[in-house]
Design a protein around this motif. Structure first.
Motif, PDB file in Angstrom:
ATOM      1  N   TRP A 208       1.598   6.611  -6.808  1.00 58.50           N
ATOM      2  CA  TRP A 208       0.573   7.599  -7.161  1.00 58.50           C
ATOM      3  C   TRP A 208       1.159   9.006  -7.118  1.00 58.50           C
ATOM      4  O   TRP A 208       0.912   9.816  -8.013  1.00 58.50           O
ATOM      5  N   GLU A 209       1.934   9.289  -6.077  1.00 61.46           N
ATOM      6  CA  GLU A 209       2.576  10.606  -5.991  1.00 61.46           C
ATOM      7  C   GLU A 209       3.559  10.834  -7.135  1.00 61.46           C
ATOM      8  O   GLU A 209       3.791  11.970  -7.532  1.00 61.46           O
TER       9      GLU A 209
ATOM     10  N   TYR B 168       0.977   4.095  -2.854  1.00 63.30           N
ATOM     11  CA  TYR B 168       0.779   5.519  -2.567  1.00 63.30           C
ATOM     12  C   TYR B 168       1.927   6.354  -3.135  1.00 63.30           C
ATOM     13  O   TYR B 168       1.704   7.390  -3.767  1.00 63.30           O
TER      14      TYR B 168
ATOM     15  N   LYS C  30       0.837  -1.211   0.000  1.00 64.64           N
ATOM     16  CA  LYS C  30       0.000   0.000   0.000  1.00 64.64           C
ATOM     17  C   LYS C  30       0.867   1.255   0.000  1.00 64.64           C
ATOM     18  O   LYS C  30       0.555   2.238  -0.665  1.00 64.64           O
ATOM     19  N   ARG C  31       1.962   1.219   0.756  1.00 66.27           N
ATOM     20  CA  ARG C  31       2.861   2.376   0.786  1.00 66.27           C
ATOM     21  C   ARG C  31       3.518   2.581  -0.582  1.00 66.27           C
ATOM     22  O   ARG C  31       3.598   3.717  -1.068  1.00 66.27           O
TER      23      ARG C  31
END
Length: 162
Positions: free
Chosen positions: A114-115, A111, A107-108
């Motif tokens: 995505w950034e 994320y 998940k990290r």
């Protein structure tokens, strides 16, 4: 020349759409369905003429090779078929030791991706799904792999610094 299976699929599609049009004839949707049938057949022609399945196979293997070449300690395994690919993230590549269940490592990474402008799908057991379009270019491949590598590396550095 189309294979027997492709012809069979096309005939089944035409038969199904013909039956649907007949059933819906009185509801005046047959013209809409006729257009959809024509579009479906045109899409099958594109898939056959541009050899999309072979393109997906070749490009998918290229993507998996490039991800493996990142040689990051958190990448345990890279696998896939066509353009549907998975990256198994591990705490230790040599022993294939997994991250703790509550670490949320995938998940990290997702994320951070995505950034960085990359869409990743975190899976259970710290896996990532990567499914780019078959029309991806070589330059876009390189950009995708660089962003993926940066996201995995940053998440791993954060995890190790805890």
């Amino acid at each position: 020349m189309p294979s027997f299976e492709k012809i069979e699929v096309r005939l089944l599609l035409i038969n199904l759409l013909t039956k649907m049009m007949f059933c819906l004839w009185q509801t005046r949707l047959s013209a809409v369905l006729a257009g959809q049938a024509a579009a479906a057949i045109a899409n099958l022609d594109i898939v056959e003429n541009e050899n999309i399945p072979d393109q997906a196979r070749v490009k998918g293997e290229l993507l998996r090779e490039k991800i493996r070449a990142l040689d990051l300690p958190a990448i345990g395994e890279v696998r896939g078929i066509g353009m549907i690919n998975g990256v198994q993230l591990v705490k230790n590549r040599e022993t294939r030791e997994k991250f703790e269940a509550n670490a949320g490592f995938a998940k990290r990474v997702s994320y951070l991706g995505w950034e960085n402008g990359l869409i990743l799908r975190p899976l259970i057991d710290d896996g990532l799904q990567i499914s780019p379009s078959v029309v991806i270019t070589e330059k876009q491949f390189d950009e995708l792999v660089a962003k993926l590598g940066a996201s995995i590396d940053q998440a791993y550095q954060e995890y190790c610094s805890k």
